[in-house]
Design an enzyme around this catalytic site. Structure first.
Site, PDB file in Angstrom:
ATOM      1  N   TYR A  19       0.793  -1.230   0.000  1.00  0.00           N
ATOM      2  CA  TYR A  19       0.000   0.000   0.000  1.00  0.00           C
ATOM      3  C   TYR A  19       0.826   1.280   0.000  1.00  0.00           C
ATOM      4  O   TYR A  19       0.272   2.366  -0.122  1.00  0.00           O
ATOM      5  CB  TYR A  19      -0.933   0.017   1.213  1.00  0.00           C
ATOM      6  CG  TYR A  19      -1.923  -1.120   1.214  1.00  0.00           C
ATOM      7  CD1 TYR A  19      -2.941  -1.177   0.270  1.00  0.00           C
ATOM      8  CD2 TYR A  19      -1.836  -2.144   2.151  1.00  0.00           C
ATOM      9  CE1 TYR A  19      -3.849  -2.226   0.264  1.00  0.00           C
ATOM     10  CE2 TYR A  19      -2.743  -3.190   2.153  1.00  0.00           C
ATOM     11  CZ  TYR A  19      -3.744  -3.225   1.207  1.00  0.00           C
ATOM     12  OH  TYR A  19      -4.636  -4.259   1.207  1.00  0.00           O
ATOM     13  N   HIS A  26      -8.798   1.853  -5.688  1.00  0.00           N
ATOM     14  CA  HIS A  26      -8.012   1.015  -4.777  1.00  0.00           C
ATOM     15  C   HIS A  26      -6.544   1.345  -4.958  1.00  0.00           C
ATOM     16  O   HIS A  26      -6.089   1.608  -6.076  1.00  0.00           O
ATOM     17  CB  HIS A  26      -8.240  -0.470  -5.065  1.00  0.00           C
ATOM     18  CG  HIS A  26      -9.666  -0.864  -4.961  1.00  0.00           C
ATOM     19  ND1 HIS A  26     -10.289  -1.096  -3.762  1.00  0.00           N
ATOM     20  CD2 HIS A  26     -10.613  -1.019  -5.918  1.00  0.00           C
ATOM     21  CE1 HIS A  26     -11.559  -1.403  -3.982  1.00  0.00           C
ATOM     22  NE2 HIS A  26     -11.777  -1.351  -5.287  1.00  0.00           N
TER      23      HIS A  26
END
Length: 147
Positions: free
Chosen positions: A22, A99
């Site tokens: 991430y 995302h």
């Protein structure tokens, strides 16, 4: 133009949660950069994060009378939440699903989205840049629909 930015579960842990997947940017850093980008584009943002499905639904419902569009990173709720899908459909605002990671390069259960087929667009896999691309896309969409 006013845009709601929704961050779903566990996104409050950005910067420390699986940084290889991430990135190292925190959610507050992403929101700050997104606010700057919005100003340059002539948009106003309201950012909200919750680990609770109902709180996200409440924000979506409230957006109906206050916002022009929604950017949503629903996190794991993307793959499970009929409630969030129904709320997005009920308010009739354009939304972009986004995302940080490429969900299609991950576990099979992440390949399915309850939101994608109703979204104006879907962006994934670019880390924090996914948010900036989603904002650019939403602003362009809102401007073109005003013509």
């Amino acid at each position: 133009m006013r845009i709601l930015v929704l961050h779903g579960p566990n996104l409050n842990l950005l910067g420390s949660r699986e940084p290889g997947l991430y990135g190292r940017d925190t959610l507050s850093e992403i929101d700050a950069e997104l606010q700057q980008q919005a100003e340059r584009l002539g948009a106003e943002l309201v950012c909200f994060q919750s680990n609770h499905e109902g709180a996200l639904v409440d924000q979506i419902q409230q957006a109906a009378s206050e916002m022009d569009g929604i950017l949503i990173n629903a996190g794991a709720f993307t793959h499970t939440s009929v409630a969030i899908r129904d709320a997005l459909l009920a308010v009739k605002l354009p939304f972009v699903e986004l995302h940080l990671s490429n969900v299609h390069a991950r576990e099979e259960f992440r390949h399915s989205s309850y939101l994608a087929d109703k979204a104006v667009g879907v962006i994934c896999g670019f880390g924090p840049i996914s948010y900036y691309l989603a904002l650019e896309g939403m602003v362009a969409h809102l401007r073109s629909s005003q013509l």
